[in-house]
Design a protein around this motif. Structure first.
Motif, PDB file in Angstrom:
ATOM      1  N   MET A   1      44.381  52.766  46.257  1.00  0.00           N
ATOM      2  CA  MET A   1      45.568  52.041  46.664  1.00  0.00           C
ATOM      3  C   MET A   1      46.781  52.890  46.305  1.00  0.00           C
ATOM      4  O   MET A   1      46.904  53.362  45.179  1.00  0.00           O
ATOM      5  CB  MET A   1      45.642  50.692  45.963  1.00  0.00           C
ATOM      6  CG  MET A   1      46.940  49.984  46.236  1.00  0.00           C
ATOM      7  SD  MET A   1      47.233  48.477  45.307  1.00  0.00           S
ATOM      8  CE  MET A   1      45.911  47.482  45.844  1.00  0.00           C
ATOM      9  N   LEU A   2      47.653  53.046  47.241  1.00  0.00           N
ATOM     10  CA  LEU A   2      48.919  53.743  47.026  1.00  0.00           C
ATOM     11  C   LEU A   2      49.944  52.726  46.554  1.00  0.00           C
ATOM     12  O   LEU A   2      50.116  51.679  47.180  1.00  0.00           O
ATOM     13  CB  LEU A   2      49.379  54.396  48.324  1.00  0.00           C
ATOM     14  CG  LEU A   2      50.765  55.057  48.299  1.00  0.00           C
ATOM     15  CD1 LEU A   2      50.779  56.231  47.322  1.00  0.00           C
ATOM     16  CD2 LEU A   2      51.147  55.511  49.696  1.00  0.00           C
ATOM     17  N   VAL A   3      50.611  53.002  45.458  1.00  0.00           N
ATOM     18  CA  VAL A   3      51.631  52.096  44.930  1.00  0.00           C
ATOM     19  C   VAL A   3      52.976  52.816  44.988  1.00  0.00           C
ATOM     20  O   VAL A   3      53.116  53.923  44.449  1.00  0.00           O
ATOM     21  CB  VAL A   3      51.311  51.679  43.469  1.00  0.00           C
ATOM     22  CG1 VAL A   3      52.395  50.775  42.923  1.00  0.00           C
ATOM     23  CG2 VAL A   3      49.951  51.011  43.402  1.00  0.00           C
ATOM     24  N   LEU A   4      53.942  52.193  45.669  1.00  0.00           N
ATOM     25  CA  LEU A   4      55.271  52.771  45.821  1.00  0.00           C
ATOM     26  C   LEU A   4      56.328  51.787  45.336  1.00  0.00           C
ATOM     27  O   LEU A   4      56.146  50.580  45.436  1.00  0.00           O
ATOM     28  CB  LEU A   4      55.548  53.097  47.295  1.00  0.00           C
ATOM     29  CG  LEU A   4      54.588  54.066  47.967  1.00  0.00           C
ATOM     30  CD1 LEU A   4      54.857  54.108  49.459  1.00  0.00           C
ATOM     31  CD2 LEU A   4      54.719  55.449  47.371  1.00  0.00           C
ATOM     32  N   THR A   5      57.420  52.318  44.846  1.00  0.00           N
ATOM     33  CA  THR A   5      58.558  51.475  44.486  1.00  0.00           C
ATOM     34  C   THR A   5      59.593  51.579  45.596  1.00  0.00           C
ATOM     35  O   THR A   5      59.953  52.676  46.018  1.00  0.00           O
ATOM     36  CB  THR A   5      59.177  51.952  43.148  1.00  0.00           C
ATOM     37  OG1 THR A   5      58.166  51.897  42.155  1.00  0.00           O
ATOM     38  CG2 THR A   5      60.349  51.084  42.755  1.00  0.00           C
ATOM     39  N   ARG A   6      60.030  50.458  46.102  1.00  0.00           N
ATOM     40  CA  ARG A   6      61.042  50.402  47.155  1.00  0.00           C
ATOM     41  C   ARG A   6      62.073  49.347  46.774  1.00  0.00           C
ATOM     42  O   ARG A   6      61.762  48.362  46.113  1.00  0.00           O
ATOM     43  CB  ARG A   6      60.426  49.997  48.512  1.00  0.00           C
ATOM     44  CG  ARG A   6      59.375  50.927  49.045  1.00  0.00           C
ATOM     45  CD  ARG A   6      59.920  52.156  49.756  1.00  0.00           C
ATOM     46  NE  ARG A   6      60.372  53.143  48.794  1.00  0.00           N
ATOM     47  CZ  ARG A   6      61.167  54.164  49.066  1.00  0.00           C
ATOM     48  NH1 ARG A   6      61.638  54.338  50.268  1.00  0.00           N
ATOM     49  NH2 ARG A   6      61.522  55.017  48.150  1.00  0.00           N
ATOM     50  N   ARG A   7      63.285  49.536  47.219  1.00  0.00           N
ATOM     51  CA  ARG A   7      64.352  48.560  47.012  1.00  0.00           C
ATOM     52  C   ARG A   7      64.705  47.947  48.365  1.00  0.00           C
ATOM     53  O   ARG A   7      64.235  48.402  49.403  1.00  0.00           O
ATOM     54  CB  ARG A   7      65.569  49.238  46.404  1.00  0.00           C
ATOM     55  CG  ARG A   7      65.324  49.725  44.981  1.00  0.00           C
ATOM     56  CD  ARG A   7      66.596  50.277  44.365  1.00  0.00           C
ATOM     57  NE  ARG A   7      66.411  50.550  42.952  1.00  0.00           N
ATOM     58  CZ  ARG A   7      65.946  51.684  42.457  1.00  0.00           C
ATOM     59  NH1 ARG A   7      65.592  52.674  43.275  1.00  0.00           N
ATOM     60  NH2 ARG A   7      65.813  51.856  41.164  1.00  0.00           N
TER      61      ARG A   7
END
Length: 82
Positions: A1-7
């Protein structure tokens, strides 16, 4: 699973034709917008699980009904035999 932080107002691009945009972040949840081709089916995970469960239940009920009918048919032949 790819985990990204986005606003809010930031996006993620998947392949050439799917864009996922974070629309808002609130204490109650995250609003996500998905831009994808019309022929691409997009469902919430809980809906997919509910549909799968309902399909399994329908198959089980159909199997139970078929078994019940076969048993009743066999019993009918046994009780009507001379």
């Amino acid at each position: 699973m790819l985990v990204l932080t986005r606003r809010a107002n930031e996006s993620i691009v998947i392949g050439d034709d799917i864009t996922v945009t974070i629309l808002a972040v609130t204490p109650g949840g995250v609003r996500v917008g998905i831009d994808a081709p019309r022929d691409m089916r997009i469902h919430r995970a809980e809906i997919v699980l509910a549909i799968g469960d309902a399909n399994q239940e329908a198959v089980q009920t159909a199997s139970d009904a078929a078994a019940e009918n076969a048993l009743l048919g066999a019993l009918g032949r046994l009780t009507s035999a001379p």
